[in-house]
Structure formats: structure tokens, C-alpha cells
Motif scaffolding. Sequence first.
Motif, mmCIF file in Angstrom:
data_model
loop_
_atom_site.group_PDB
_atom_site.id
_atom_site.type_symbol
_atom_site.label_atom_id
_atom_site.label_comp_id
_atom_site.label_asym_id
_atom_site.label_seq_id
_atom_site.Cartn_x
_atom_site.Cartn_y
_atom_site.Cartn_z
ATOM 1 N N MET A 86 -10.376 2.691 -4.683
ATOM 2 C CA MET A 86 -11.236 1.524 -4.543
ATOM 3 C C MET A 86 -11.640 1.319 -3.083
ATOM 4 S SD MET A 86 -10.521 -2.434 -5.568
ATOM 5 C CE MET A 86 -9.363 -2.692 -4.244
ATOM 6 N N ILE A 87 -10.708 1.505 -2.164
ATOM 7 C CA ILE A 87 -11.003 1.307 -0.745
ATOM 8 C C ILE A 87 -11.929 2.405 -0.240
ATOM 9 C CG2 ILE A 87 -9.980 1.233 1.559
ATOM 10 C CD1 ILE A 87 -7.503 -0.003 0.233
ATOM 11 N N ARG A 88 -11.687 3.633 -0.645
ATOM 12 C CA ARG A 88 -12.521 4.746 -0.184
ATOM 13 C C ARG A 88 -13.941 4.674 -0.717
ATOM 14 N NH1 ARG A 88 -7.924 9.334 -1.067
ATOM 15 N NH2 ARG A 88 -6.804 8.941 0.872
ATOM 16 N N SER A 89 -14.130 4.144 -1.911
ATOM 17 C CA SER A 89 -15.469 4.119 -2.507
ATOM 18 C C SER A 89 -16.239 2.839 -2.188
ATOM 19 C CB SER A 89 -15.352 4.280 -4.024
ATOM 20 O OG SER A 89 -14.647 3.194 -4.582
ATOM 21 N N SER A 90 -15.652 1.905 -1.464
ATOM 22 C CA SER A 90 -16.349 0.660 -1.151
ATOM 23 C C SER A 90 -17.306 0.881 0.023
ATOM 24 C CB SER A 90 -15.352 -0.448 -0.834
ATOM 25 O OG SER A 90 -14.585 -0.118 0.291
ATOM 26 N N PRO A 91 -18.367 0.059 0.108
ATOM 27 C CA PRO A 91 -19.325 0.192 1.217
ATOM 28 C C PRO A 91 -18.697 -0.192 2.558
ATOM 29 C CG PRO A 91 -19.962 -1.588 -0.275
ATOM 30 C CD PRO A 91 -18.764 -0.937 -0.859
ATOM 31 N N PRO A 92 -19.268 0.278 3.669
ATOM 32 C CA PRO A 92 -18.682 0.018 4.993
ATOM 33 C C PRO A 92 -18.528 -1.469 5.319
ATOM 34 C CG PRO A 92 -20.353 1.710 5.166
ATOM 35 C CD PRO A 92 -20.411 1.188 3.762
ATOM 36 N N GLY A 93 -19.471 -2.301 4.913
ATOM 37 C CA GLY A 93 -19.364 -3.740 5.199
ATOM 38 C C GLY A 93 -18.155 -4.354 4.520
ATOM 39 N N GLN A 94 -17.888 -3.927 3.304
ATOM 40 C CA GLN A 94 -16.728 -4.444 2.579
ATOM 41 C C GLN A 94 -15.430 -3.949 3.220
ATOM 42 O OE1 GLN A 94 -16.700 -3.365 -1.541
ATOM 43 N NE2 GLN A 94 -15.248 -4.966 -2.085
ATOM 44 N N LYS A 95 -15.430 -2.718 3.732
ATOM 45 C CA LYS A 95 -14.244 -2.192 4.422
ATOM 46 C C LYS A 95 -13.944 -3.008 5.678
ATOM 47 C CE LYS A 95 -14.728 2.599 2.949
ATOM 48 N NZ LYS A 95 -14.985 3.983 3.382
ATOM 49 N N ILE A 96 -15.001 -3.355 6.434
ATOM 50 C CA ILE A 96 -14.809 -4.145 7.654
ATOM 51 C C ILE A 96 -14.303 -5.540 7.306
ATOM 52 C CG2 ILE A 96 -16.035 -5.226 9.581
ATOM 53 C CD1 ILE A 96 -17.805 -2.694 9.649
ATOM 54 N N CYS A 97 -14.870 -6.141 6.260
ATOM 55 C CA CYS A 97 -14.424 -7.464 5.827
ATOM 56 C C CYS A 97 -12.957 -7.436 5.387
ATOM 57 C CB CYS A 97 -15.316 -7.952 4.694
ATOM 58 S SG CYS A 97 -14.898 -9.595 4.102
ATOM 59 N N ARG A 98 -12.588 -6.411 4.630
ATOM 60 C CA ARG A 98 -11.203 -6.281 4.164
ATOM 61 C C ARG A 98 -10.245 -6.101 5.338
ATOM 62 N NH1 ARG A 98 -9.988 -4.067 -1.212
ATOM 63 N NH2 ARG A 98 -12.218 -3.721 -1.197
ATOM 64 N N LEU A 99 -10.634 -5.272 6.313
ATOM 65 C CA LEU A 99 -9.805 -5.044 7.499
ATOM 66 C C LEU A 99 -9.650 -6.331 8.311
ATOM 67 C CD1 LEU A 99 -8.299 -2.998 9.309
ATOM 68 C CD2 LEU A 99 -10.475 -2.639 10.477
ATOM 69 N N THR A 100 -10.754 -7.069 8.461
ATOM 70 C CA THR A 100 -10.700 -8.330 9.209
ATOM 71 C C THR A 100 -9.763 -9.325 8.535
ATOM 72 O OG1 THR A 100 -12.975 -7.967 9.931
ATOM 73 C CG2 THR A 100 -12.097 -10.193 10.156
ATOM 74 N N LEU A 101 -9.851 -9.431 7.213
ATOM 75 C CA LEU A 101 -8.983 -10.365 6.494
ATOM 76 C C LEU A 101 -7.516 -9.945 6.560
ATOM 77 C CD1 LEU A 101 -11.171 -11.186 3.375
ATOM 78 C CD2 LEU A 101 -10.647 -12.663 5.326
ATOM 79 N N ARG A 102 -7.252 -8.650 6.642
ATOM 80 C CA ARG A 102 -5.858 -8.201 6.759
ATOM 81 C C ARG A 102 -5.303 -8.437 8.162
ATOM 82 N NH1 ARG A 102 -2.953 -4.102 3.929
ATOM 83 N NH2 ARG A 102 -3.381 -4.470 1.757
ATOM 84 N N LEU A 103 -6.165 -8.323 9.183
ATOM 85 C CA LEU A 103 -5.695 -8.465 10.558
ATOM 86 C C LEU A 103 -5.682 -9.912 11.038
ATOM 87 C CD1 LEU A 103 -7.389 -5.416 12.282
ATOM 88 C CD2 LEU A 103 -5.022 -5.658 11.567
ATOM 89 N N LEU A 104 -6.380 -10.792 10.354
ATOM 90 C CA LEU A 104 -6.465 -12.182 10.766
ATOM 91 C C LEU A 104 -5.100 -12.887 10.849
ATOM 92 C CD1 LEU A 104 -8.661 -14.146 11.617
ATOM 93 C CD2 LEU A 104 -8.770 -14.933 9.256
ATOM 94 N N PRO A 105 -4.213 -12.770 9.840
ATOM 95 C CA PRO A 105 -2.894 -13.409 9.987
ATOM 96 C C PRO A 105 -2.072 -12.827 11.127
ATOM 97 C CG PRO A 105 -3.302 -12.832 7.693
ATOM 98 C CD PRO A 105 -4.388 -12.227 8.507
ATOM 99 N N ARG A 106 -2.197 -11.536 11.362
ATOM 100 C CA ARG A 106 -1.433 -10.920 12.456
ATOM 101 C C ARG A 106 -1.928 -11.421 13.801
ATOM 102 N NH1 ARG A 106 -1.844 -6.835 8.498
ATOM 103 N NH2 ARG A 106 0.187 -6.041 7.879
#
Length: 111
Positions: A86-106
Motif C-alpha cells: 500500500m505504501i509503495r503504490s501510493s502517490p508521492p503526495g500521500q507518501k509525504i503526508c504519511r511521513l509528516t504525520l508519523r514524524l509530527l509526534p516525534r
Amino acid sequence: GMEIVLLLVVYCTFQPDVPIQSLTTWSIWIVAVSLVFAPWIFNPLGWTFDVVSESFWEWMAWIDGHVDASVGKGSWLAFHNDRLQMIRSSPPGQKICRLTLRLLPRAAIAC
């Protein structure tokens, strides 16, 4: 349990005052010890040498990919590819959004 023990050891290393150290961590030591020893207390036959050895060799076969593909998802590589598809097949914008949401609490914890 072992992670809690490791964190307690690190805390005790940097806390020079032993009375404060023991007063603040005694309850956490009890929890850590109970988590570490609970499998032996509640399932003592689950830790026989034969069971542990058989489980270890099954795990090694799964990691190496020498298992029947009809069981579960097959080998570790098939499991890993399935989880990341699912992560590999998602568009680049969604990957950046997902990464941002994962790094935000840290980032919030680091500040």
C-alpha cells in the motif's frame, strides 16, 4: 519487560541519589519483573527445550523462505512485501503526508 528494565538501568545510572532512585522506581521494577517472568509462571511447560527448539527452527525456515507458501502469507519476504504494498503504490503526495504525520509526534516530543 526487558525494555523497561533497560530504561530503568539507564535511569539508575544517571541518578546519583540512591534513596530518590529507589523511591521513584520501586513500582516500575515490580512491573518490569512481573512482565519478564510472567511466561514462566503462567505457562511453565511452554518453555521446554523441545518446544523452544522447534519454534526456533520454524522461525528460521520462515525467515529464510523455506516454508510452504500455502501457510499464512508464505515467507518473511512475502509478508514484508504485502505489508508495504500500500505504501509503495501510493502517490508521492500521500507518501509525504504519511511521513509528516508519523514524524509530527516525534518532533513535538523533541521540542
